[in-house]
Design a protein around this motif. Structure first.
Motif, PDB file in Angstrom:
ATOM      1  N   THR A 184       0.856  -1.185   0.000  1.00 41.21           N
ATOM      2  CA  THR A 184       0.000   0.000   0.000  1.00 41.21           C
ATOM      3  C   THR A 184       0.890   1.232   0.000  1.00 41.21           C
ATOM      4  O   THR A 184       2.012   1.201   0.500  1.00 41.21           O
ATOM      5  N   TRP A 185       0.399   2.302  -0.587  1.00 41.41           N
ATOM      6  CA  TRP A 185       1.203   3.518  -0.717  1.00 41.41           C
ATOM      7  C   TRP A 185       1.097   4.401   0.524  1.00 41.41           C
ATOM      8  O   TRP A 185       0.012   4.594   1.074  1.00 41.41           O
ATOM      9  N   GLY A 186       2.242   4.947   0.926  1.00 43.33           N
ATOM     10  CA  GLY A 186       2.255   5.977   1.949  1.00 43.33           C
ATOM     11  C   GLY A 186       2.006   7.336   1.311  1.00 43.33           C
ATOM     12  O   GLY A 186       1.793   7.447   0.097  1.00 43.33           O
ATOM     13  N   PRO A 187       2.009   8.428   2.106  1.00 48.80           N
ATOM     14  CA  PRO A 187       1.779   9.765   1.555  1.00 48.80           C
ATOM     15  C   PRO A 187       2.938  10.186   0.648  1.00 48.80           C
ATOM     16  O   PRO A 187       4.096   9.924   0.959  1.00 48.80           O
ATOM     17  N   PRO A 188       2.644  10.812  -0.490  1.00 50.08           N
ATOM     18  CA  PRO A 188       3.707  11.184  -1.429  1.00 50.08           C
ATOM     19  C   PRO A 188       4.437  12.456  -1.013  1.00 50.08           C
ATOM     20  O   PRO A 188       3.886  13.338  -0.355  1.00 50.08           O
ATOM     21  N   GLY A 189       5.696  12.540  -1.434  1.00 49.77           N
ATOM     22  CA  GLY A 189       6.485  13.760  -1.299  1.00 49.77           C
ATOM     23  C   GLY A 189       6.854  14.272  -2.672  1.00 49.77           C
ATOM     24  O   GLY A 189       7.052  13.480  -3.611  1.00 49.77           O
ATOM     25  N   LEU A 190       6.939  15.584  -2.837  1.00 44.09           N
ATOM     26  CA  LEU A 190       7.198  16.192  -4.142  1.00 44.09           C
ATOM     27  C   LEU A 190       8.513  16.954  -4.142  1.00 44.09           C
ATOM     28  O   LEU A 190       8.915  17.547  -3.140  1.00 44.09           O
TER      29      LEU A 190
END
Length: 686
Positions: free
Chosen positions: A576-582
């Motif tokens: 499952t994906w964690g929160p993205p960083g940009l």
């Protein structure tokens, strides 16, 4: 009024003295009439104190300071002089009864009159504090009721610099039951002490009883410091408003301006001072004073004008009546300046580490510093020269980014409501009452506030608006330019401990990731729903916004156009994906035991993959500084923070591998700030 006695002067400057209004440890107050026939109250320093030249000069100088109080809620200073070694100050005479006398004679005030009293006194204290003064003795005997509303009296005389007590032997420099706990304990006093006293005054006005009482002075003072006020007789609506004023901690009390706004009466109650028994009492007293002054004026020769060198006149609106209080004790206020704010500043970027040494775990730039709260925390906020985070004890604190030394602490702000960057200079936070507060990040100066924001949890901020979850569970937008509520809409979200929904704001749209895993997007202008995705994740995850695109983790890593809700691309996870960083051109997120990186358009030609020790996605987005990506590892709980090389696509080292967290982190200026277990560390990057 008592007649003049042996040793009392007959004239001081242009004033003929008619009788003695009161006497205290510091001096006497006389009723006087000026050459213009108007009554005045003239305060004269006691002879044993007047012999001290420094004290005498300060007596007059402090009265001069009072001219800065441009408020309708105080009495005007008319003049002051060092008259042949007898310093005196003349102020406007107020003929109405004191609040103490009014309640004694007519009983407690009704709720609308109490509201009008509180609102007027709040405005007056605001003006006094704006002039750099603290009253120190707000009590029923120091509030005079006039046809134009309540007037605060008896301030303007400072304690001498050498520490000589200006009260008589055995008296204490605080009125029992009205002085704030910090006054009783002899600690530093700020304007918050006046707010505490105001709260006690309002209890007396509404009930005829003191909020703190006891068989003797020591018992009353003990109650002020250690016990809760007696508010049982207050109407429920007033109880809610008065209780915060009596908070033991000065920083948790409302400001006078908040008091004025919260107690503002309806239009019908604004002229309460011009009707009823109180008004008749005021008119009777005014007529009595006119009789005294008219008789005196008829027999008085016009006094010669005093010299400019010795007589200070025409100080304008400001000052106060220096009449001794009801118990015969003289009380005073001294001018003061708030503690100087720390200077504003900016910090240079930290030097990048040599890429050749990137594989060696770096030494911290500073820290760990034991200054942070424990438990799950939001990412710290970096602005100008400081990093801001929840303090260990209470409130928020800021350390200098260059060396980790403390620059300021604001204990009155809430640790659980979060704090957010508002613009390049300011951050937004909330206090325990729900008041939204905007502060200068570098100096900690409060720029403005909005009590009606009712903040339970700050969700997102941009220069134009702040988005909050209210104490009543509603979503609310605050317009920054207009400094008022833009819209409020219903919500099912709630705050538990330090956890709440997470959000972001982009081009004309607000994105909320709810605790149920649903993503809701609202129009920032109206609060109307634009689109939503149900079941995007198993719980709230921090969205990431770049202009008109929002990036979401959870069951998919996806990019969506904000304005239309159209999906641009989507990537399924292994776990499952964690929160993205940009960063400038890429999206980075954890997928169970791996960190994966994509171009912002989702294209695979920028595919990037690094294995971790963890089995679960990180709770916070990756932090990207320079060529290093920082990720909190999670293996049945966080286990250190790993540094990954962006160009080499590999993990280089792990900081505090045995630390199970939780971690809060952010990056700015080639520095990465890590918080865990109450300690904050600044790390370099390459």
């Amino acid at each position: 009024m008592d007649p003049l006695g042996f040793g009392d002067p007959l004239r001081l400057g242009p004033y003929r003295l008619l009788g003695v209004l009161g006497e205290g440890g510091m001096g006497k107050v006389y009723l006087a009439v000026g050459t213009d026939g108007r009554p005045a109250a003239v305060k004269v320093l006691r002879p044993e104190l007047a012999h001290d030249q420094n004290l005498a000069q300060r007596f007059v100088r402090e009265a001069h300071t009072a001219q800065a109080v441009t408020s309708r809620g105080v009495a005007r200073v008319l003049g002051a002089e060092l008259e042949g070694g007898r310093p005196w100050i003349a102020t406007e005479f107020l003929a109405g009864p004191t609040l103490e006398q009014a309640v004694t004679q007519h009983g407690p005030l009704d709720e609308q009159v109490v509201r009008a009293l509180a609102a007027a006194l709040g405005e007056t204290l605001r003006d006094i504090h704006a002039a750099g003064l603290v009253h120190r003795d707000v009590k029923p005997a120091n509030i005079v009721l006039t046809s134009d509303g309540p007037r605060v009296i008896d301030f303007g005389i400072a304690r001498p610099e050498h520490g000589l007590t200006l009260t008589t032997t055995g008296q204490i420099p605080v009125t029992p039951g009205y002085g704030a706990p910090e006054q009783v304990l002899g600690r530093r006093v700020t304007g918050s002490a006046d707010v505490f006293s105001l709260g006690a005054v309002l209890v007396y006005a509404a009930t005829g009883r003191r909020a703190y009482d006891g068989p003797h002075v020591a018992a009353v003072q003990y109650a002020v410091v250690h016990e809760q006020p007696d508010l049982t007789a207050l109407p429920p609506a007033l109880h809610l408003l008065v209780a915060p004023c009596l908070h033991r901690e000065p920083e948790l009390r409302p400001t006078p301006e908040q008091v004025a706004q919260a107690f503002a009466p309806d239009r019908k109650a604004r002229d309460v001072w011009r009707r009823g028994a109180l008004h008749q009492e005021v008119k009777r007293r005014e007529a009595e004073i006119r009789r005294h002054t008219s008789a005196a004026t008829a027999t008085v020769m016009a006094a010669a004008a005093p010299s400019r060198r010795r007589f200070l006149t025409a100080w304008g609106a400001g000052g106060a009546l220096l009449v001794a209080g009801g118990g015969g004790t003289a009380w005073w206020l001294r001018s003061r300046q708030e503690d100087a704010l720390p200077p504003a500043g900016d910090a240079p970027e930290a030097r990048l580490l040599d890429q050749a040494n990137a594989g060696i775990r770096p030494t911290p730039l500073w820290g760990p510093v034991d200054a942070a709260a424990t438990g799950p925390l939001p990412p710290p906020v970096v602005l100008r020269d400081v990093v801001i985070f929840p303090a260990r004890d209470r409130g928020l604190t800021a350390l200098k980014v260059v060396d980790g030394t403390t620059k300021w602490t604001l204990p009155g702000l809430s640790k659980t409501a979060r704090h957010l960057r508002l613009n390049t200079d300011e951050f937004v936070a909330a206090d325990e009452s729900g008041r939204m507060v905007v502060h200068n990040a570098s100096t900690s100066e409060e720029m403005w506030s909005l009590p009606e924001a009712e903040v339970a949890f700050l969700l997102a901020a941009e220069p134009a608006a702040v988005y909050v979850l209210t104490t009543k569970g509603k979503l609310r937008c605050i317009d920054i330019a207009k400094r008022r509520i833009r819209w409020t809409v219903a919500s099912t979200e709630r705050v538990t401990d330090t956890r709440g929904p997470l959000a972001a704001v982009g081009q004309d749209h607000f994105v909320l990731s709810g605790s149920d895993g649903h993503v809701t997007v609202l129009d920032t202008a109206t609060g109307r729903g634009a689109w939503e995705i149900r079941g995007q994740s198993s719980g709230t995850l921090q969205p990431a916004v770049d202009n008109d695109t929002v990036y979401l983790g959870g069951k998919t890593l996806t990019g969506i156009t904000l304005s239309t809700g159209k999906q641009l691309w989507s990537e399924k996870p292994t776990y499952t994906w964690g929160p993205p960083g940009l960063d400038a051109d890429s999206v980075t997120a954890t997928d169970g035991s791996a960190v994966r990186r994509f171009a912002k358009d989702g294209s695979q030609d920028s595919f990037w993959y690094v294995n971790l020790n963890s089995r679960f996605p990180a709770a916070q987005p990756p932090v990207i500084q320079g060529d290093c990506i920082w990720v909190a590892e999670a293996d049945n709980g966080d286990s250190g923070v790993s540094g990954l090389s962006r160009p080499d696509r590999k993990r280089l080292w792990t900081y505090e591998r045995d630390n199970t967290g939780p971690w809060a982190m952010t990056g700015a200026g080639n520095r990465v700030f890590l918080i865990s277990k109450g300690k904050i560390t600044a790390m370099p990057t390459f």
